[in-house]
Design a protein around this motif. Structure first.
Motif, short mmCIF file in Angstrom:
data_model
loop_
_atom_site.label_atom_id
_atom_site.label_comp_id
_atom_site.label_asym_id
_atom_site.label_seq_id
_atom_site.Cartn_x
_atom_site.Cartn_y
_atom_site.Cartn_z
N VAL A 231 0.84 -1.20 0.00
CA VAL A 231 0.00 0.00 0.00
C VAL A 231 0.87 1.25 0.00
CG1 VAL A 231 -1.77 1.29 1.26
CG2 VAL A 231 -1.90 -1.20 1.13
N ASP A 232 1.96 1.21 0.74
CA ASP A 232 2.89 2.34 0.76
C ASP A 232 3.52 2.55 -0.62
OD1 ASP A 232 2.34 2.63 3.45
OD2 ASP A 232 4.18 1.61 4.11
N TYR A 233 3.82 1.46 -1.29
CA TYR A 233 4.44 1.52 -2.63
C TYR A 233 3.52 2.25 -3.62
CZ TYR A 233 5.65 -0.47 -7.28
OH TYR A 233 5.94 -0.66 -8.61
N ILE A 234 2.27 1.85 -3.70
CA ILE A 234 1.37 2.50 -4.68
C ILE A 234 0.92 3.88 -4.22
CG2 ILE A 234 0.56 0.31 -5.64
CD1 ILE A 234 -2.08 0.78 -4.13
N SER A 235 1.18 4.22 -2.95
CA SER A 235 0.82 5.54 -2.42
C SER A 235 1.97 6.53 -2.54
CB SER A 235 0.39 5.42 -0.95
OG SER A 235 -0.70 4.53 -0.81
N ASP A 236 3.14 6.07 -2.97
CA ASP A 236 4.32 6.91 -3.10
C ASP A 236 4.46 7.31 -4.57
OD1 ASP A 236 6.79 8.10 -3.22
OD2 ASP A 236 7.91 6.42 -2.36
N GLU A 237 4.18 8.58 -4.88
CA GLU A 237 4.18 9.00 -6.29
C GLU A 237 5.57 8.98 -6.91
OE1 GLU A 237 4.28 13.88 -5.71
OE2 GLU A 237 2.45 12.89 -6.35
N LYS A 238 6.62 8.84 -6.10
CA LYS A 238 7.95 8.66 -6.66
C LYS A 238 8.14 7.23 -7.16
CE LYS A 238 10.14 12.24 -3.85
NZ LYS A 238 11.16 12.53 -2.80
N LYS A 239 7.25 6.35 -6.72
CA LYS A 239 7.26 4.95 -7.16
C LYS A 239 6.13 4.68 -8.16
CE LYS A 239 10.62 2.69 -5.07
NZ LYS A 239 11.61 1.87 -5.81
N VAL A 240 4.91 5.03 -7.76
CA VAL A 240 3.74 4.82 -8.63
C VAL A 240 2.99 6.15 -8.73
CG1 VAL A 240 1.62 3.52 -9.00
CG2 VAL A 240 3.57 2.42 -7.88
N SER A 241 3.03 6.74 -9.90
CA SER A 241 2.33 8.01 -10.11
C SER A 241 1.03 7.78 -10.86
CB SER A 241 3.22 9.00 -10.87
OG SER A 241 3.44 8.55 -12.20
N PHE A 242 0.09 8.70 -10.67
CA PHE A 242 -1.21 8.65 -11.36
C PHE A 242 -1.45 10.01 -12.02
CE2 PHE A 242 -1.48 5.35 -8.16
CZ PHE A 242 -2.19 4.33 -8.76
N PRO A 243 -0.74 10.30 -13.11
CA PRO A 243 -0.88 11.60 -13.76
C PRO A 243 -2.31 11.85 -14.26
CG PRO A 243 1.02 10.41 -14.60
CD PRO A 243 0.23 9.44 -13.79
N TRP A 244 -2.71 13.12 -14.24
CA TRP A 244 -3.99 13.53 -14.81
C TRP A 244 -3.79 13.81 -16.30
CZ3 TRP A 244 -7.06 17.32 -11.17
CH2 TRP A 244 -7.12 16.77 -9.88
N SER A 245 -4.88 13.72 -17.05
CA SER A 245 -4.79 14.04 -18.48
C SER A 245 -6.12 14.60 -18.98
CB SER A 245 -4.41 12.80 -19.29
OG SER A 245 -5.50 11.90 -19.38
N MET A 246 -6.06 15.22 -20.16
CA MET A 246 -7.26 15.67 -20.87
C MET A 246 -7.13 15.19 -22.30
SD MET A 246 -9.04 17.66 -23.15
CE MET A 246 -7.73 18.65 -23.84
N ILE A 247 -8.14 14.49 -22.78
CA ILE A 247 -8.12 13.96 -24.15
C ILE A 247 -9.32 14.49 -24.92
CG2 ILE A 247 -9.42 11.85 -23.62
CD1 ILE A 247 -7.41 10.37 -25.53
N ASP A 248 -9.13 14.75 -26.20
CA ASP A 248 -10.23 15.26 -27.02
C ASP A 248 -10.02 14.84 -28.47
OD1 ASP A 248 -12.44 16.67 -27.94
OD2 ASP A 248 -11.35 18.56 -28.10
N LYS A 249 -10.84 13.92 -28.92
CA LYS A 249 -10.87 13.52 -30.32
C LYS A 249 -12.13 12.70 -30.53
CE LYS A 249 -8.21 11.22 -34.00
NZ LYS A 249 -7.87 12.41 -34.81
N ILE A 250 -12.88 12.99 -31.57
CA ILE A 250 -14.10 12.24 -31.83
C ILE A 250 -13.79 11.08 -32.77
CG2 ILE A 250 -16.44 12.34 -32.77
CD1 ILE A 250 -16.48 15.32 -32.04
N THR A 251 -14.07 9.87 -32.29
CA THR A 251 -13.87 8.66 -33.10
C THR A 251 -15.20 7.91 -33.14
OG1 THR A 251 -13.04 7.54 -31.12
CG2 THR A 251 -11.41 8.40 -32.64
N PRO A 252 -16.09 8.27 -34.06
CA PRO A 252 -17.40 7.62 -34.12
C PRO A 252 -17.30 6.16 -34.58
CG PRO A 252 -17.09 9.02 -36.03
CD PRO A 252 -15.89 9.23 -35.14
N ARG A 253 -18.42 5.47 -34.52
CA ARG A 253 -18.44 4.08 -34.96
C ARG A 253 -18.02 4.00 -36.42
NH1 ARG A 253 -24.47 1.81 -34.87
NH2 ARG A 253 -23.65 0.31 -36.35
N PRO A 254 -17.40 2.88 -36.83
CA PRO A 254 -16.91 2.76 -38.21
C PRO A 254 -18.04 2.90 -39.22
CG PRO A 254 -16.78 0.64 -37.05
CD PRO A 254 -17.10 1.68 -36.03
N SER A 255 -17.74 3.66 -40.26
CA SER A 255 -18.73 3.96 -41.30
C SER A 255 -18.73 2.89 -42.38
CB SER A 255 -18.42 5.33 -41.91
OG SER A 255 -19.03 5.49 -43.17
#
Length: 536
Positions: A231-255
């Motif tokens: 638990v300490d390992y995954i709670s230490d961002e120097k070991k396990v980080s959880f970066p935030w992101s923003m994604i934007d692209k429209i990929t509709p169902r195949p035509s």
């Protein structure tokens, strides 16, 4: 021509068909990646194949990387069986341009497709091998916001999560439990650092992912399955980080039309089809050209040179500001306004709505006019340029088969962010939001939409929404063509801070919304008349 490694050897045929192909040795790259994995991704669907896979393909083509991405599915195994394996993990990416032309590109960066089947299976053994590799730098996700959920709407554990908590990390079924179990294996085999990156289109995605994985670990700790050190390992961002992101692209169902075009170009087996699990899939992905990915640059074991492929690598506050810019001002509010009015006016394609004088004016008023004065400026992207691209390039693209009915889903869960934040900003700046006209018009349109009767008086099917039954109950008694049937039914909706983030009457626009709504139910054709009146 066949979309296979063997088929790519006929380079002249692909060139004649107008398709660019990898300049690197795909087979050699796949072999290197399997031996020394760098990047594994959960969620092998379209946005991953076209956008994220395309990023790494760019790095491979330019010599900035010699490794690909390993794609993993925890649920939709049919994708791996039916559009990964038969095509040697190659993807045909098709960019849908506003002028009707298409860009065609074979993406070769997906080195391996794995069905994550936990337990005593070859697939789970392979997953453990990958996660124990010192070379592994990042694990990313496009599994939708629902993939991070541990509890239902009532706050109870989802059945699969409850079972995973009880059974421990040996053979977990849910994606979050699988990730926690694989991180446990990494911890037990050297505790090497790693970045765990959500690339899903939801606010504070890294925080959601971190909370879910950490919760699983702590529940297993309480039951004696794991140690506090893990638990300490995954709670230490120097070991396990959880970066935030923003994604934007429209990929509709195949035509189907695109599939036919590709086959006319001489490429075999390009028709979209229904998979064994009833998913609509194809060997190709069609998508719009514009795309944005902004990631918090927190990678404790290094990372690919994503900035060289067009990704914005920055800090957490900037990621949050870009997401806020998009969701509260430059894209999502425009989408929601088009969704509700599109349904009321009988449209089935967002692009067609942009040819409508009133609807085009509506989104211009909501974004550039009312939104820009209080927009969050992330600095790395221009809000003005972003919203202008949305209005002039992205929304009018006639080859993007996106519908108002799809976008109208779950509107009650969206209006508080998409409109409510701008309303609150006006109140903070001016003391009230009375200066707003287009946003109240959009909210009145949503209330009118909830009646399920279009502007011609014809009933239509409302899109799914968790509050639909409750909201329609509050509007009971209101009849199109009978203005007197509207008394005070909107009061409980417009004053609900859980929906809008504030009481719209206290914000100074509740009465205006009621007035517009009353006009829009007065007769058939009244929705169109209200749009003309309030946009002039």
């Amino acid at each position: 021509m066949k979309l296979t490694l063997e088929g790519l050897k006929d380079k002249s045929a692909w060139e004649k068909a107008g398709v660019s192909i990898p300049t690197y040795d795909v087979a050699a790259m796949q072999k290197r990646t399997k031996k020394e994995p760098v990047w594994v991704h959960f969620g092998a669907g379209n946005i991953f194949r076209m956008f994220i896979g395309g990023l790494q393909d760019t790095l491979l083509n330019t010599g900035l990387s010699d490794k690909g991405i390993i794609a993993v599915e925890t649920f939709g195994y049919d994708i791996i069986d039916e559009i990964y394996n038969p095509y040697n993990n190659l993807v045909l990416g098709v960019t849908l341009k506003p002028d009707g032309t298409v860009g065609k590109r074979v993406i070769g960066s997906l080195a391996e497709g794995i069905k994550s089947i936990p337990g005593d299976t070859p697939e789970w053994k392979r997953m453990k091998e990958i996660f124990s590799a010192r070379t592994l730098q990042m694990v990313s996700f496009t599994i939708t916001e629902k993939g991070y959920a541990l509890r239902d709407a009532s706050g109870n554990w989802l059945p699969v999560i409850e079972q995973d908590i009880k059974s421990g990390p040996a053979a977990p079924k849910s994606a979050m439990a699988q990730v926690a179990a694989l991180l446990l294996h990494r911890f037990q085999n050297g505790a090497e650092p790693i970045a765990v990156v959500s690339m899903d289109n939801c606010s504070h995605n890294g925080e959601k992912l971190c909370n879910s994985v950490t919760t699983m670990a702590k529940k297993w700790l309480a039951k004696g399955f794991v140690s506090q050190d893990f638990v300490d390992y995954i709670s230490d961002e120097k070991k396990v980080s959880f970066p935030w992101s923003m994604i934007d692209k429209i990929t509709p169902r195949p035509s189907e039309e695109i599939g036919k075009r590709l086959e006319d170009d001489g490429i075999e087996n390009m028709k979209p089809f229904i998979s064994k699990n009833k998913t609509y899939i194809a060997p190709f992905v069609n998508a719009e050209g514009p795309q944005y990915l902004v990631i918090e640059d927190k990678f404790p074991n290094g990372r690919p040179a994503l900035e060289k492929a067009g990704v914005y690598m920055t800090d957490r506050d900037t990621v949050n500001n870009v997401e806020r810019m998009k969701v509260t001002t430059c894209l999502n509010p425009l989408h929601t306004a088009l969704a509700v009015y599109g349904c009321l006016l009988g449209y089935n394609l967002i692009a067609d709505e942009m040819k409508d004088t009133e609807l085009s004016k509506l989104v211009h008023q909501i974004g550039p006019v009312e939104g820009m004065p209080v927009v969050t400026d992330p600095k790395i992207l221009s809000p003005k340029d972003f919203v202008n691209e949305v209005i002039n390039v992205r929304l009018p693209n006639p080859f993007m088969p996106d519908t108002p009915q799809r976008i109208a889903c779950d509107t009650s869960q969206k209006v508080g962010i998409r409109f409510g934040e701008t309303i609150k900003s006006y109140v903070a700046r001016d003391g009230s939001a009375k200066a707003l006209k287009a946003i109240p018009l959009a909210i009145a349109g949503w209330c009118r939409y909830l009646l399920g009767v279009d502007d011609n008086g014809k009933a239509f099917e409302l899109s799914p929404d968790p509050m639909l039954e409750e909201l329609r109950g509050k509007l009971s008694g209101i009849k199109l063509g009978d203005r007197s049937s509207f008394t005070n039914q909107l009061k409980n909706i417009l004053s609900n801070e859980n929906i809008f983030g504030s009481d719209l009457y206290k914000a100074g626009i509740g009465d205006l919304i009621e007035q517009i709504f009353a006009e829009e139910i007065s007769s058939t054709g009244a929705v169109r008349a209200a749009l003309k009146k309030y946009l002039n």
